[in-house]
Every structure is written in C-alpha cells, then in structure tokens.
Design a protein around this motif. Sequence first.
Motif, PDB file in Angstrom:
ATOM      1  N   PHE A 224      -0.878  17.148  -3.780  1.00  0.00           N
ATOM      2  CA  PHE A 224       0.108  16.067  -3.838  1.00  0.00           C
ATOM      3  C   PHE A 224       0.936  16.004  -2.559  1.00  0.00           C
ATOM      4  CE2 PHE A 224       4.474  14.697  -4.784  1.00  0.00           C
ATOM      5  CZ  PHE A 224       4.228  13.403  -5.223  1.00  0.00           C
ATOM      6  N   VAL A 225       1.399  17.149  -2.085  1.00  0.00           N
ATOM      7  CA  VAL A 225       2.183  17.184  -0.851  1.00  0.00           C
ATOM      8  C   VAL A 225       1.328  16.739   0.332  1.00  0.00           C
ATOM      9  CG1 VAL A 225       3.423  18.689   0.758  1.00  0.00           C
ATOM     10  CG2 VAL A 225       3.758  18.957  -1.701  1.00  0.00           C
ATOM     11  N   SER A 226       0.072  17.182   0.370  1.00  0.00           N
ATOM     12  CA  SER A 226      -0.830  16.777   1.459  1.00  0.00           C
ATOM     13  C   SER A 226      -1.029  15.265   1.471  1.00  0.00           C
ATOM     14  CB  SER A 226      -2.181  17.486   1.302  1.00  0.00           C
ATOM     15  OG  SER A 226      -2.036  18.883   1.385  1.00  0.00           O
ATOM     16  N   LEU A 227      -1.236  14.684   0.291  1.00  0.00           N
ATOM     17  CA  LEU A 227      -1.392  13.229   0.199  1.00  0.00           C
ATOM     18  C   LEU A 227      -0.127  12.503   0.611  1.00  0.00           C
ATOM     19  CD1 LEU A 227      -3.422  12.721  -3.105  1.00  0.00           C
ATOM     20  CD2 LEU A 227      -4.164  12.268  -0.773  1.00  0.00           C
ATOM     21  N   THR A 228       1.024  13.043   0.208  1.00  0.00           N
ATOM     22  CA  THR A 228       2.298  12.422   0.570  1.00  0.00           C
ATOM     23  C   THR A 228       2.489  12.411   2.084  1.00  0.00           C
ATOM     24  OG1 THR A 228       3.282  13.141  -1.525  1.00  0.00           O
ATOM     25  CG2 THR A 228       4.791  12.501   0.237  1.00  0.00           C
ATOM     26  N   LEU A 229       2.190  13.540   2.734  1.00  0.00           N
ATOM     27  CA  LEU A 229       2.304  13.608   4.189  1.00  0.00           C
ATOM     28  C   LEU A 229       1.339  12.636   4.861  1.00  0.00           C
ATOM     29  CD1 LEU A 229       2.622  17.473   4.659  1.00  0.00           C
ATOM     30  CD2 LEU A 229       4.432  15.768   4.934  1.00  0.00           C
ATOM     31  N   ALA A 230       0.107  12.552   4.333  1.00  0.00           N
ATOM     32  CA  ALA A 230      -0.868  11.606   4.887  1.00  0.00           C
ATOM     33  C   ALA A 230      -0.380  10.173   4.720  1.00  0.00           C
ATOM     34  CB  ALA A 230      -2.217  11.794   4.210  1.00  0.00           C
ATOM     35  N   ALA A 231       0.245   9.867   3.570  1.00  0.00           N
ATOM     36  CA  ALA A 231       0.752   8.511   3.326  1.00  0.00           C
ATOM     37  C   ALA A 231       1.901   8.181   4.276  1.00  0.00           C
ATOM     38  CB  ALA A 231       1.215   8.393   1.876  1.00  0.00           C
ATOM     39  N   ILE A 232       2.762   9.148   4.526  1.00  0.00           N
ATOM     40  CA  ILE A 232       3.896   8.922   5.431  1.00  0.00           C
ATOM     41  C   ILE A 232       3.398   8.638   6.847  1.00  0.00           C
ATOM     42  CG2 ILE A 232       5.897  10.015   6.527  1.00  0.00           C
ATOM     43  CD1 ILE A 232       6.333  11.507   3.879  1.00  0.00           C
ATOM     44  N   ILE A 233       2.474   9.453   7.324  1.00  0.00           N
ATOM     45  CA  ILE A 233       1.937   9.244   8.673  1.00  0.00           C
ATOM     46  C   ILE A 233       1.196   7.905   8.746  1.00  0.00           C
ATOM     47  CG2 ILE A 233       0.437  10.167  10.460  1.00  0.00           C
ATOM     48  CD1 ILE A 233       2.928  11.822   9.945  1.00  0.00           C
ATOM     49  N   SER A 234       0.467   7.559   7.688  1.00  0.00           N
ATOM     50  CA  SER A 234      -0.241   6.273   7.659  1.00  0.00           C
ATOM     51  C   SER A 234       0.745   5.113   7.738  1.00  0.00           C
ATOM     52  CB  SER A 234      -1.077   6.158   6.384  1.00  0.00           C
ATOM     53  OG  SER A 234      -2.039   7.176   6.307  1.00  0.00           O
ATOM     54  N   ALA A 235       1.856   5.230   7.009  1.00  0.00           N
ATOM     55  CA  ALA A 235       2.884   4.192   7.057  1.00  0.00           C
ATOM     56  C   ALA A 235       3.446   4.049   8.460  1.00  0.00           C
ATOM     57  CB  ALA A 235       3.997   4.515   6.065  1.00  0.00           C
ATOM     58  N   LEU A 236       3.664   5.157   9.153  1.00  0.00           N
ATOM     59  CA  LEU A 236       4.168   5.109  10.528  1.00  0.00           C
ATOM     60  C   LEU A 236       3.164   4.446  11.461  1.00  0.00           C
ATOM     61  CD1 LEU A 236       5.803   8.664  10.813  1.00  0.00           C
ATOM     62  CD2 LEU A 236       6.963   6.463  10.489  1.00  0.00           C
ATOM     63  N   VAL A 237       1.875   4.703  11.220  1.00  0.00           N
ATOM     64  CA  VAL A 237       0.838   4.059  12.037  1.00  0.00           C
ATOM     65  C   VAL A 237       0.860   2.545  11.822  1.00  0.00           C
ATOM     66  CG1 VAL A 237      -1.653   3.816  12.358  1.00  0.00           C
ATOM     67  CG2 VAL A 237      -0.638   6.091  12.106  1.00  0.00           C
ATOM     68  N   ILE A 238       1.027   2.121  10.564  1.00  0.00           N
ATOM     69  CA  ILE A 238       1.074   0.687  10.263  1.00  0.00           C
ATOM     70  C   ILE A 238       2.288   0.042  10.916  1.00  0.00           C
ATOM     71  CG2 ILE A 238       1.325  -1.003   8.399  1.00  0.00           C
ATOM     72  CD1 ILE A 238      -0.260   0.916   6.623  1.00  0.00           C
ATOM     73  N   VAL A 239       3.414   0.734  10.868  1.00  0.00           N
ATOM     74  CA  VAL A 239       4.622   0.219  11.536  1.00  0.00           C
ATOM     75  C   VAL A 239       4.388   0.121  13.035  1.00  0.00           C
ATOM     76  CG1 VAL A 239       7.028   0.741  12.088  1.00  0.00           C
ATOM     77  CG2 VAL A 239       6.196   1.044   9.758  1.00  0.00           C
ATOM     78  N   ALA A 240       3.704   1.099  13.608  1.00  0.00           N
ATOM     79  CA  ALA A 240       3.474   1.132  15.051  1.00  0.00           C
ATOM     80  C   ALA A 240       2.622  -0.041  15.527  1.00  0.00           C
ATOM     81  CB  ALA A 240       2.805   2.451  15.441  1.00  0.00           C
ATOM     82  N   ILE A 241       1.746  -0.560  14.653  1.00  0.00           N
ATOM     83  CA  ILE A 241       0.927  -1.712  15.048  1.00  0.00           C
ATOM     84  C   ILE A 241       1.575  -3.033  14.636  1.00  0.00           C
ATOM     85  CG2 ILE A 241      -1.199  -0.374  14.941  1.00  0.00           C
ATOM     86  CD1 ILE A 241      -1.836  -1.677  12.284  1.00  0.00           C
ATOM     87  N   GLY A 242       2.843  -2.942  14.208  1.00  0.00           N
ATOM     88  CA  GLY A 242       3.609  -4.149  13.928  1.00  0.00           C
ATOM     89  C   GLY A 242       3.372  -4.780  12.577  1.00  0.00           C
ATOM     90  N   GLN A 243       2.908  -3.990  11.599  1.00  0.00           N
ATOM     91  CA  GLN A 243       2.649  -4.533  10.272  1.00  0.00           C
ATOM     92  C   GLN A 243       3.560  -3.862   9.249  1.00  0.00           C
ATOM     93  OE1 GLN A 243       0.591  -7.123   9.834  1.00  0.00           O
ATOM     94  NE2 GLN A 243       0.129  -7.109  12.027  1.00  0.00           N
TER      95      GLN A 243
END
Length: 366
Positions: free
Chosen positions: A15-34
């Motif tokens: 669960f913690v691993s998935l949460t960390l992956a989701a957080i980093i994924s969200a940051l990547v989406i923000v970085a591409i302007g979405q």
Amino acid sequence: MDRLPRWADVALVPFVSLTLAAIISALVIVAIGQDPWEAITVMVKGSVMNAYGWGYTLYYATSFIFTGLAVTVAFHAGLFNIGGEGQAQLGGLGVALTLLFIPWPHWTIALVAASLGAALFGAAWAAIPAYLQAKRGSHIVITTIMFNYIAASLMIFMLVDVLRPPGKMDPATANFPPATHLPSFNEIPGLNAIFTSGVPANVTFFIALAMAVVVWLLLWRTRLGYQIRAFGKSEPAARYAGINPTKIIMIAMLISGGLAGLMAINNVMGEAERLLGNSASGAGFIGIAVALMGRNHPIGVVLAALLFGFLFQGGAELGLWTKIPIELRTVVQGLVILFTGALDMMVRMLLVRIFALFRTSRLEAA
C-alpha cells in the motif's frame, strides 16, 4: 533488522509503495501541465465504473495472472524467469497450430486442446534455458532474456513465411474456425445481464483463477511444492536433504513456461481469434511486476493483476479522452515496479523504523 508484523508485510508495504508511486505519478502529470485529478477520474471511470471498462480490465488482468503465476512458480525455486514474453508467444503458436489444422466440433473441446498446445509450447521454450541452467550452469536470467528475442524472430518467420494465408499482406494467420470461438462475458448466460455490449473478457478469466488455485495447491499442499520451495530457500540444504537440483529446476521451469504459454488462450484464441505478431504485447514482462507486487503468492498475484489491468485500461482511456499521452501508463507501471521491486527494501526499512518508534513509545509509557 526488526521484522514487520505479518499483516504489515503483506498489506501495508504494498500500500505504501503504491501510494508513493501515485504521488510521483501525480507530480509527473503536473510537470507536463495536466491535471492529476482529471487523470485519476478518467482512469477510474473508464476501467471500473462501468461494465464495458470492467470487460477490458478483466481481459488484461487475465493475461497478467498467467504470467504472474509463471514468475511465481520459478521464483519459489530460486529461479528468475524473465522469459515469459517469449514463452507466451510460443504458446500462441501452439494455439494457432492446434486450431488451424484440426477441425474441432465445439469450443469446449477446442479450448482443452488449445490449452494443452499453449502449455506444451510454452513449457518446451522454457525447457531449453532450464536445461542450460541445470546442466551447464548458464544463468537463467541471461538465457531467458535471450530466448525472448529468439522467440520474436521465430514468430516473424512463422507468420511471414509459413502461416500467412496466400495473398495476404498482414503477418498473421488466418482466422480460426467459428466453432473455436470462446464465449465473451456478454455471451455467457447470467453475465450478459451485466455485460450488455461486446467486451474482450472471456471464459479464460475463470481458467486463470483456477490456475491460481492449482498453483497454491501445488506449492503449499504437495510434496513437490515443498521441494520446490526448499530448493529455492537453500540449494545446499536441499541437496543435503536428497532433493535433486536438476529435477527441481526442470520441473519448476516447465510449469512456469506452461503457465506463461497458457496466456495465449486469452488473447490469441479468445480475443484476436488468430495469431498476430507480438501477440504477448508485453504481458510477459508485466508478469514480473505482478509477481513482485503479489509477494509471489497466488492471491497476491490475482490482486496485482487486477491493478495492472486497471492501469492498462485506464491508460487507454487517458489517451482517448484527455490530452495526457497514453504512454503515461508506462511511466506509472514503471514507478509501481520501481517502488514494489527495486525500492521495496527502502519502504520496508522506513516502516520498520516507524513501528520501532511506536513500540518504544509504548514501552516508555508502561
């Protein structure tokens, strides 16, 4: 290092691993302007909020269950089978040869024959690296990787020069006979009340679940399973106990390759209804992540396969309905693999320290 409680190791670490992956994924989406909230909304709605989405999610999950179980069996024998991709492609060849050249009267009989063909071809492709490991000392990781590329080249030859129908340009076989058509969820009585439109999920899903039960029974309820797990834990101790290393390596890899080959009845027989190039579509590699996330246990493999089925279908929805590129699902998958695999120990050590702090606090309070 202190041990985590069993429940934390099984549930909290993933669960913690998935949460960390989701957080980093969200940051990547923000970085591409979405908008990351839009992304998760589209993924959830398109993959699990309606029957059509579930039809695709379960279809992808079916393939990942087979390849995840394949990695699991080999892993318990101390072997890292990275050749699931090639074994699945050869399984597809077994399905095609079985269905194209033998007239089957009904899909049930054809399914049994195709399953045997897929498993035999997948197992045969895994047998060569297994023999090289057992008899010649060649590392199973290297040989299975190499055999993925050999399998891809062999499939190109078979589809272009041997099995392609005359006058056709596609590197693919002819369509399988109508009698071999597997019922999709929208054609199965009872399920057709839920799945009212055509979906690729088919009866193979139930075979995948049955294989998960079979693998559990094999590994934890049979003498052979005990020998496989004992050999995987300590080869010297297993040798001392009289367990034959060659026998265990060969049997474990044959079972692993057979499971990977069985994936073909889902996508080759069940969905495409003909053999196409690159029929495995990366499912052999996804199976590695599924097994790691599922802690190499059949129940965990099924749950992890559903997660990756969600990611595949959700990623397709992203590419269809948003400006977020569909390739982002590859980024998310990579992050999930990174945190559940390579960084698993980091997450585990963090949780161990947190549990130790709580334990110390309780002792001081007492």
